[in-house]
Motif scaffolding. Structure first.
Motif, PDB file in Angstrom:
ATOM      1  N   ASP A   5       0.831  -1.196   0.000  1.00 31.83           N
ATOM      2  CA  ASP A   5       0.000   0.000   0.000  1.00 31.83           C
ATOM      3  C   ASP A   5       0.866   1.246   0.000  1.00 31.83           C
ATOM      4  OD1 ASP A   5      -2.765   1.202   0.435  1.00 31.83           O
ATOM      5  OD2 ASP A   5      -1.655   2.068   2.111  1.00 31.83           O
ATOM      6  N   TRP A   6       1.913   1.256   0.818  1.00 32.68           N
ATOM      7  CA  TRP A   6       2.816   2.398   0.866  1.00 32.68           C
ATOM      8  C   TRP A   6       3.505   2.610  -0.472  1.00 32.68           C
ATOM      9  CZ3 TRP A   6       8.121   1.908   0.039  1.00 32.68           C
ATOM     10  CH2 TRP A   6       8.854   3.091   0.142  1.00 32.68           C
ATOM     11  N   TYR A   7       3.977   1.540  -1.078  1.00 37.91           N
ATOM     12  CA  TYR A   7       4.718   1.679  -2.328  1.00 37.91           C
ATOM     13  C   TYR A   7       3.819   2.236  -3.435  1.00 37.91           C
ATOM     14  CZ  TYR A   7       7.926   0.796  -6.149  1.00 37.91           C
ATOM     15  OH  TYR A   7       8.762   0.968  -7.240  1.00 37.91           O
ATOM     16  N   ILE A   8       2.592   1.713  -3.532  1.00 33.83           N
ATOM     17  CA  ILE A   8       1.677   2.178  -4.578  1.00 33.83           C
ATOM     18  C   ILE A   8       1.363   3.657  -4.399  1.00 33.83           C
ATOM     19  CG2 ILE A   8      -0.709   1.994  -5.401  1.00 33.83           C
ATOM     20  CD1 ILE A   8      -0.487  -1.028  -4.995  1.00 33.83           C
ATOM     21  N   ARG A   9       1.098   4.065  -3.140  1.00 29.24           N
ATOM     22  CA  ARG A   9       0.710   5.450  -2.903  1.00 29.24           C
ATOM     23  C   ARG A   9       1.882   6.419  -3.004  1.00 29.24           C
ATOM     24  NH1 ARG A   9      -4.330   6.040  -0.624  1.00 29.24           N
ATOM     25  NH2 ARG A   9      -5.376   4.086  -0.053  1.00 29.24           N
ATOM     26  N   ALA A  10       3.069   5.969  -2.622  1.00 28.55           N
ATOM     27  CA  ALA A  10       4.194   6.901  -2.508  1.00 28.55           C
ATOM     28  C   ALA A  10       5.137   6.887  -3.700  1.00 28.55           C
ATOM     29  CB  ALA A  10       4.997   6.587  -1.233  1.00 28.55           C
ATOM     30  N   ASN A  11       5.142   5.826  -4.488  1.00 33.56           N
ATOM     31  CA  ASN A  11       6.191   5.685  -5.498  1.00 33.56           C
ATOM     32  C   ASN A  11       5.704   5.589  -6.945  1.00 33.56           C
ATOM     33  OD1 ASN A  11       8.975   5.177  -3.993  1.00 33.56           O
ATOM     34  ND2 ASN A  11       7.355   4.166  -2.815  1.00 33.56           N
ATOM     35  N   LEU A  12       4.468   5.155  -7.164  1.00 31.99           N
ATOM     36  CA  LEU A  12       4.014   5.044  -8.548  1.00 31.99           C
ATOM     37  C   LEU A  12       3.790   6.423  -9.150  1.00 31.99           C
ATOM     38  CD1 LEU A  12       1.546   2.021  -8.582  1.00 31.99           C
ATOM     39  CD2 LEU A  12       3.962   2.091  -9.202  1.00 31.99           C
ATOM     40  N   ARG A  13       4.290   6.597 -10.374  1.00 28.64           N
ATOM     41  CA  ARG A  13       4.225   7.871 -11.074  1.00 28.64           C
ATOM     42  C   ARG A  13       3.662   7.657 -12.489  1.00 28.64           C
ATOM     43  NH1 ARG A  13       5.002   9.034  -6.630  1.00 28.64           N
ATOM     44  NH2 ARG A  13       6.632  10.322  -5.687  1.00 28.64           N
ATOM     45  N   PRO A  14       3.188   8.733 -13.150  1.00 26.46           N
ATOM     46  CA  PRO A  14       2.697   8.585 -14.529  1.00 26.46           C
ATOM     47  C   PRO A  14       3.690   7.919 -15.465  1.00 26.46           C
ATOM     48  CG  PRO A  14       2.043  10.722 -13.654  1.00 26.46           C
ATOM     49  CD  PRO A  14       2.922  10.092 -12.614  1.00 26.46           C
ATOM     50  N   GLU A  85      -7.850   8.941 -17.332  1.00 26.66           N
ATOM     51  CA  GLU A  85      -8.335  10.053 -16.510  1.00 26.66           C
ATOM     52  C   GLU A  85      -7.428  11.273 -16.652  1.00 26.66           C
ATOM     53  OE1 GLU A  85     -11.160  10.306 -14.764  1.00 26.66           O
ATOM     54  OE2 GLU A  85     -11.663   8.381 -15.679  1.00 26.66           O
ATOM     55  N   LEU A  86      -6.127  11.055 -16.748  1.00 25.05           N
ATOM     56  CA  LEU A  86      -5.204  12.177 -16.954  1.00 25.05           C
ATOM     57  C   LEU A  86      -5.468  12.864 -18.288  1.00 25.05           C
ATOM     58  CD1 LEU A  86      -1.826  10.672 -15.643  1.00 25.05           C
ATOM     59  CD2 LEU A  86      -3.132  12.550 -14.622  1.00 25.05           C
ATOM     60  N   ASN A  87      -5.738  12.070 -19.333  1.00 28.17           N
ATOM     61  CA  ASN A  87      -6.043  12.653 -20.641  1.00 28.17           C
ATOM     62  C   ASN A  87      -7.326  13.469 -20.588  1.00 28.17           C
ATOM     63  OD1 ASN A  87      -3.793  11.530 -21.850  1.00 28.17           O
ATOM     64  ND2 ASN A  87      -4.875   9.720 -22.586  1.00 28.17           N
ATOM     65  N   THR A  88      -8.331  12.936 -19.879  1.00 33.01           N
ATOM     66  CA  THR A  88      -9.596  13.663 -19.756  1.00 33.01           C
ATOM     67  C   THR A  88      -9.397  14.980 -19.018  1.00 33.01           C
ATOM     68  OG1 THR A  88     -10.867  11.608 -19.759  1.00 33.01           O
ATOM     69  CG2 THR A  88     -11.938  13.555 -18.825  1.00 33.01           C
ATOM     70  N   THR A  89      -8.628  14.934 -17.929  1.00 35.39           N
ATOM     71  CA  THR A  89      -8.358  16.155 -17.156  1.00 35.39           C
ATOM     72  C   THR A  89      -7.581  17.160 -17.987  1.00 35.39           C
ATOM     73  OG1 THR A  89      -8.342  14.870 -15.107  1.00 35.39           O
ATOM     74  CG2 THR A  89      -7.314  17.056 -15.054  1.00 35.39           C
ATOM     75  N   ARG A  90      -6.588  16.668 -18.736  1.00 34.44           N
ATOM     76  CA  ARG A  90      -5.809  17.557 -19.610  1.00 34.44           C
ATOM     77  C   ARG A  90      -6.714  18.264 -20.603  1.00 34.44           C
ATOM     78  NH1 ARG A  90      -3.161  14.151 -23.873  1.00 34.44           N
ATOM     79  NH2 ARG A  90      -5.357  14.225 -24.484  1.00 34.44           N
TER      80      ARG A  90
END
Length: 323
Positions: A5-14, A85-90
Motif C-alpha cells: 500500500d505504501w509503495y503504490i501510494r508513494a512511489n508510482l508515477r505517470p 483520466e489524466l487525458n480527460t483532465t488535460r
C-alpha cells in the motif's frame, strides 16, 4: 500488505503507467525504449525497480518477448485507467483555458453515423454551443480499443455482445429494427412490386466483414433463405464503398431499415420488396463507455439528446419488407 500500500501510494508515477502500457502493447524492451525515447537499460531498470518495490513479477521474459503475469495485467489495467483520466483532465483544462465548456469524443458505428449522432450533436450544440465535438467513424474492432485506451469518451451504435463488453457500461436506447434487402436504383430488380430470394441469384453480394456486429444478422438471414455464400462476395465495413458497389456494380446487400431509407433518399439505393424473416432484427442500439469512469457533463448531455431523437431516427415498423 502495508508495504504494498505504501509503495503504490508513494512511489508510482505517470511515467510508470506509461511504461507498463507500452510494455504491454509492444512486448519488447528495444521497441519500448524507442517509443518512450529512453535507453533500453533505463526501461529494464525501471521495470526491475517496480517489481522489487511491489515484490511481484510483472512480466515473464520469453524468447518472443515480454508476457504480462496476472500481477502485470492487474497493474496494466490500472495504468490504462489512470492515463485515461489524466487525458480527460488535460482536455478539460485546455478547454477551460480556451473558454469552452467541455469536449466529447464520439465513436460512431455505421448505424449511428448518418443521422442519429449528427442530429443529437445539433441539439447538443444548441444547448451548449461552446462544446467541442470530435467524431470518429469505424467498426467495433477499431473503436472499442480506442475507447479502452481513453481516446474516445463513448461509442454510439449497435451494442456489442457479452464477450465484447467486458469492462464497459452499456445503455440501450432502442431495441433494434428490421433488416431489408437493397439494390441500386438502376438494378433490374429496382421498382418491382414483388421479388423472391431466387431473384437475387446471379447478382454480386456485399456483406459485412466477419468481425462486424451486423454480420451475425446477415448470416441469420442467409441461413433462413438457405442462401449459399457466393464465390467472390465482397466483405465491406464501409457504407460509402458498399453504396458504390450497390449503385455501380448492380450488387445486392442487406441494410438495417433506417439506413436503407436514409440512403434511398440521398445515395441511389432502392429497397427491395423481399419478405424478410420478422424475427431477425438488429441488435439493440445504444451507448457504450468504460466502467468506473466519471462521465463529463458534456457526455451526459449528449446521451440525453440521443434519447430524445432516437425514436424519430429508427422506425420500429417493417416498411419495405414485402407482403
Amino acid at each position: 500488505m502495508a508495504r504494498l500500500d505504501w509503495y503504490i501510494r508513494a512511489n508510482l508515477r505517470p511515467r510508470h503507467f506509461q511504461l507498463l502500457v507500452a510494455l504491454d502493447e509492444l512486448r519488447h524492451v528495444g521497441r519500448v525504449a524507442d517509443y518512450l525515447n529512453i535507453t533500453q537499460p533505463a526501461v529494464s531498470k525501471s521495470l526491475s525497480e517496480l517489481e522489487r518495490g511491489l515484490e511481484v513479477r510483472l512480466f515473464e521474459r520469453d524468447p518472443k518477448g515480454l508476457i504480462p503475469t496476472a500481477f502485470g495485467e492487474c497493474l496494466i489495467r490500472f495504468s490504462r485507467s489512470v492515463l485515461r483520466e489524466l487525458n480527460t483532465t488535460r482536455d478539460e483544462l485546455r478547454h477551460l483555458k480556451a473558454g469552452t465548456t467541455g469536449s466529447i469524443r464520439i465513436g460512431m458505428l455505421p448505424v449511428a453515423a448518418p443521422a442519429l449522432v449528427p442530429r443529437s450533436v445539433i441539439l447538443l450544440k444548441e444547448e451548449a454551443p461552446a462544446t467541442t465535438v470530435v467524431l470518429v467513424e469505424g467498426n467495433s474492432d477499431s473503436l472499442l480499443p480506442m475507447l479502452q485506451e481513453g481516446k474516445l469518451d463513448i461509442i454510439v451504435g449497435t451494442l456489442p455482445s457479452a464477450p465484447r463488453h467486458t469492462g464497459l457500461e452499456l445503455q440501450p436506447l432502442h431495441p433494434g429494427e428490421a433488416i431489408v434487402a437493397v439494390c441500386g436504383t438502376r438494378n433490374p430488380l429496382a421498382g418491382r412490386e414483388k421479388i423472391t430470394v431466387q431473384d437475387l441469384a446471379g447478382y454480386p453480394l456485399i456483406i459485412p466483414p466477419p468481425d462486424a456486429i451486423f454480420r451475425e444478422h446477415v448470416d441469420a438471414i442467409m441461413d433462413y433463405f438457405d442462401m449459399p455464400l457466393p464465390a467472390g462476395a465482397i466483405e465491406s465495413g464501409s457504407m460509402t464503398a458498399s453504396n458504390t458497389f450497390i449503385r455501380d456494380a448492380n450488387a445486392i446487400s442487406f441494410y438495417s431499415q433506417h439506413l436503407a431509407q436514409h440512403y434511398s433518399r440521398v445515395s441511389g439505393i432502392s429497397i427491395l420488396p423481399l419478405k424478410m424473416p420478422p424475427a431477425i432484427v438488429t441488435a439493440p442500439i445504444g451507448v457504450v463507455w468504460p466502467k468506473h469512469v466519471e462521465m463529463p457533463a458534456s457526455t451526459r448531455l449528449l446521451i440525453e439528446k440521443l434519447a430524445e431523437v432516437i425514436d424519430s431516427v429508427f422506425d420500429t415498423g417493417v416498411e419495405g419488407q414485402g407482403l
